[in-house]
Design a protein around this motif. Structure first.
Motif, PDB file in Angstrom:
ATOM      1  N   GLU A 115      34.203 108.127  68.341  1.00 45.99           N
ATOM      2  CA  GLU A 115      35.274 107.718  68.540  1.00 45.99           C
ATOM      3  C   GLU A 115      35.125 106.028  68.355  1.00 45.99           C
ATOM      4  O   GLU A 115      34.287 105.544  69.036  1.00 45.99           O
ATOM      5  CB  GLU A 115      35.752 107.948  69.871  1.00 45.99           C
ATOM      6  CG  GLU A 115      37.277 107.606  70.102  1.00 45.99           C
ATOM      7  CD  GLU A 115      37.659 108.186  71.684  1.00 45.99           C
ATOM      8  OE1 GLU A 115      38.739 108.356  71.684  1.00 45.99           O
ATOM      9  OE2 GLU A 115      36.799 108.386  72.351  1.00 45.99           O
ATOM     10  N   HIS A 116      36.106 105.289  67.918  1.00 50.03           N
ATOM     11  CA  HIS A 116      35.984 103.959  67.586  1.00 50.03           C
ATOM     12  C   HIS A 116      37.105 103.324  67.183  1.00 50.03           C
ATOM     13  O   HIS A 116      38.228 104.123  67.019  1.00 50.03           O
ATOM     14  CB  HIS A 116      35.205 103.707  66.265  1.00 50.03           C
ATOM     15  CG  HIS A 116      35.574 104.161  65.138  1.00 50.03           C
ATOM     16  ND1 HIS A 116      35.231 105.490  64.840  1.00 50.03           N
ATOM     17  CD2 HIS A 116      35.830 103.436  63.970  1.00 50.03           C
ATOM     18  CE1 HIS A 116      35.620 105.666  63.555  1.00 50.03           C
ATOM     19  NE2 HIS A 116      36.192 104.693  62.864  1.00 50.03           N
ATOM     20  N   TRP A 117      37.376 101.951  66.996  1.00 46.70           N
ATOM     21  CA  TRP A 117      38.525 101.194  66.411  1.00 46.70           C
ATOM     22  C   TRP A 117      38.056  99.927  65.894  1.00 46.70           C
ATOM     23  O   TRP A 117      36.983  99.535  65.901  1.00 46.70           O
ATOM     24  CB  TRP A 117      39.640 100.965  67.658  1.00 46.70           C
ATOM     25  CG  TRP A 117      39.199 100.203  68.597  1.00 46.70           C
ATOM     26  CD1 TRP A 117      38.460 100.353  69.855  1.00 46.70           C
ATOM     27  CD2 TRP A 117      39.136  98.617  68.815  1.00 46.70           C
ATOM     28  NE1 TRP A 117      38.228  99.363  70.382  1.00 46.70           N
ATOM     29  CE2 TRP A 117      38.695  97.954  69.988  1.00 46.70           C
ATOM     30  CE3 TRP A 117      39.910  97.574  67.756  1.00 46.70           C
ATOM     31  CZ2 TRP A 117      38.559  96.842  70.198  1.00 46.70           C
ATOM     32  CZ3 TRP A 117      40.020  96.362  68.088  1.00 46.70           C
ATOM     33  CH2 TRP A 117      39.044  95.893  69.462  1.00 46.70           C
ATOM     34  N   HIS A 118      38.822  99.500  64.700  1.00 48.88           N
ATOM     35  CA  HIS A 118      38.278  98.273  63.999  1.00 48.88           C
ATOM     36  C   HIS A 118      39.700  97.508  63.485  1.00 48.88           C
ATOM     37  O   HIS A 118      40.629  98.543  62.975  1.00 48.88           O
ATOM     38  CB  HIS A 118      37.649  98.578  62.922  1.00 48.88           C
ATOM     39  CG  HIS A 118      37.827  99.897  62.140  1.00 48.88           C
ATOM     40  ND1 HIS A 118      38.631  99.784  61.046  1.00 48.88           N
ATOM     41  CD2 HIS A 118      37.204 101.160  62.328  1.00 48.88           C
ATOM     42  CE1 HIS A 118      38.678 101.001  60.733  1.00 48.88           C
ATOM     43  NE2 HIS A 118      37.964 101.974  61.561  1.00 48.88           N
ATOM     44  N   THR A 119      39.724  96.361  63.610  1.00 54.77           N
ATOM     45  CA  THR A 119      40.852  95.833  63.250  1.00 54.77           C
ATOM     46  C   THR A 119      40.856  94.253  63.163  1.00 54.77           C
ATOM     47  O   THR A 119      39.694  93.917  63.100  1.00 54.77           O
ATOM     48  CB  THR A 119      42.298  95.819  64.172  1.00 54.77           C
ATOM     49  OG1 THR A 119      43.388  95.462  63.620  1.00 54.77           O
ATOM     50  CG2 THR A 119      42.001  95.203  65.286  1.00 54.77           C
ATOM     51  N   SER A 120      41.706  93.498  62.956  1.00 54.97           N
ATOM     52  CA  SER A 120      41.811  92.222  62.890  1.00 54.97           C
ATOM     53  C   SER A 120      41.199  91.327  63.978  1.00 54.97           C
ATOM     54  O   SER A 120      41.629  91.996  65.115  1.00 54.97           O
ATOM     55  CB  SER A 120      42.910  91.467  62.130  1.00 54.97           C
ATOM     56  OG  SER A 120      44.044  91.601  63.039  1.00 54.97           O
ATOM     57  N   SER A 121      40.861  90.083  63.960  1.00 53.26           N
ATOM     58  CA  SER A 121      40.423  89.288  64.991  1.00 53.26           C
ATOM     59  C   SER A 121      42.002  88.774  65.562  1.00 53.26           C
ATOM     60  O   SER A 121      42.813  88.757  64.760  1.00 53.26           O
ATOM     61  CB  SER A 121      39.569  88.081  65.042  1.00 53.26           C
ATOM     62  OG  SER A 121      39.970  87.220  64.108  1.00 53.26           O
ATOM     63  N   ALA A 122      41.900  87.809  66.599  1.00 54.24           N
ATOM     64  CA  ALA A 122      43.277  87.331  67.240  1.00 54.24           C
ATOM     65  C   ALA A 122      43.768  86.317  66.234  1.00 54.24           C
ATOM     66  O   ALA A 122      45.033  86.015  66.167  1.00 54.24           O
ATOM     67  CB  ALA A 122      43.055  86.739  68.556  1.00 54.24           C
ATOM     68  N   ASP A 123      42.665  85.585  65.615  1.00 48.52           N
ATOM     69  CA  ASP A 123      43.202  84.190  64.755  1.00 48.52           C
ATOM     70  C   ASP A 123      42.855  84.621  63.314  1.00 48.52           C
ATOM     71  O   ASP A 123      43.140  83.709  62.667  1.00 48.52           O
ATOM     72  CB  ASP A 123      42.239  83.116  65.233  1.00 48.52           C
ATOM     73  CG  ASP A 123      42.621  82.855  66.681  1.00 48.52           C
ATOM     74  OD1 ASP A 123      43.683  82.973  67.181  1.00 48.52           O
ATOM     75  OD2 ASP A 123      41.551  82.686  67.443  1.00 48.52           O
TER      76      ASP A 123
END
Length: 158
Positions: A115-123
């Motif tokens: 189980e995991h997640w991955h996405t952009s950073s805040a900036d």
């Protein structure tokens, strides 16, 4: 085996982009793809389906691009997944482990059923190529904005 597959894909991509005969099915990882509906994420996301698994090739190869400050829900795959970051900066976390910053050039090998997640950073936006099996993604839990914000704060400047 995964390293060999990644090398093969990276070596073959220019052939798809520069093929001279229009009878071939071409795709390009330089294309943004289609805007994804906000089903399992918050914020802007685009999906570019580079290769769809079939009976002869059992891997999907998809480029995902997330705008800054986007989230992606917790999920897992019944096969291993390889993520190749091609632009920008983002976050990656496996259940039970600390989140990390991922950047252009990073390659992540996520084991099956993890189980995991991955996405952009805040900036920053992030764009990555994901290689995974033809079985559907298993969505497990919503990633809340509050949790994402706490990760962004914790990883700021790393």
């Amino acid at each position: 085996m995964i390293k060999g597959l990644v090398i093969m894909i990276v070596a073959a991509l220019p052939l798809f982009v520069h093929a001279q005969n229009e009878e071939y099915a071409l795709s390009s990882y330089l294309s943004e793809g289609v805007k994804a509906p906000n089903t399992h994420h918050l914020g802007d996301a685009w999906l570019n389906f580079l290769v769809k698994a079939d009976d002869d090739f059992d891997k999907n190869i998809t480029q995902a691009t997330f705008g800054p400050n986007a989230t992606l829900d917790w999920h897992k795959h019944v096969t291993n997944q390889v993520i190749i970051v091609v632009a920008g900066e983002g976050y990656y976390q496996e259940r039970g482990k600390e989140p990390i910053v991922i950047k252009k050039g990073d390659v992540i090998h996520c084991m099956k059923d993890t189980e995991h997640w991955h996405t952009s950073s805040a900036d920053s936006s992030v764009s990555y190529i994901a290689i995974y099996g033809k079985q559907p993604t298993i969505w497990t839990e919503k990633l809340t904005r509050a949790y994402y914000d706490s990760v962004a704060q914790k990883l700021k400047g790393k």
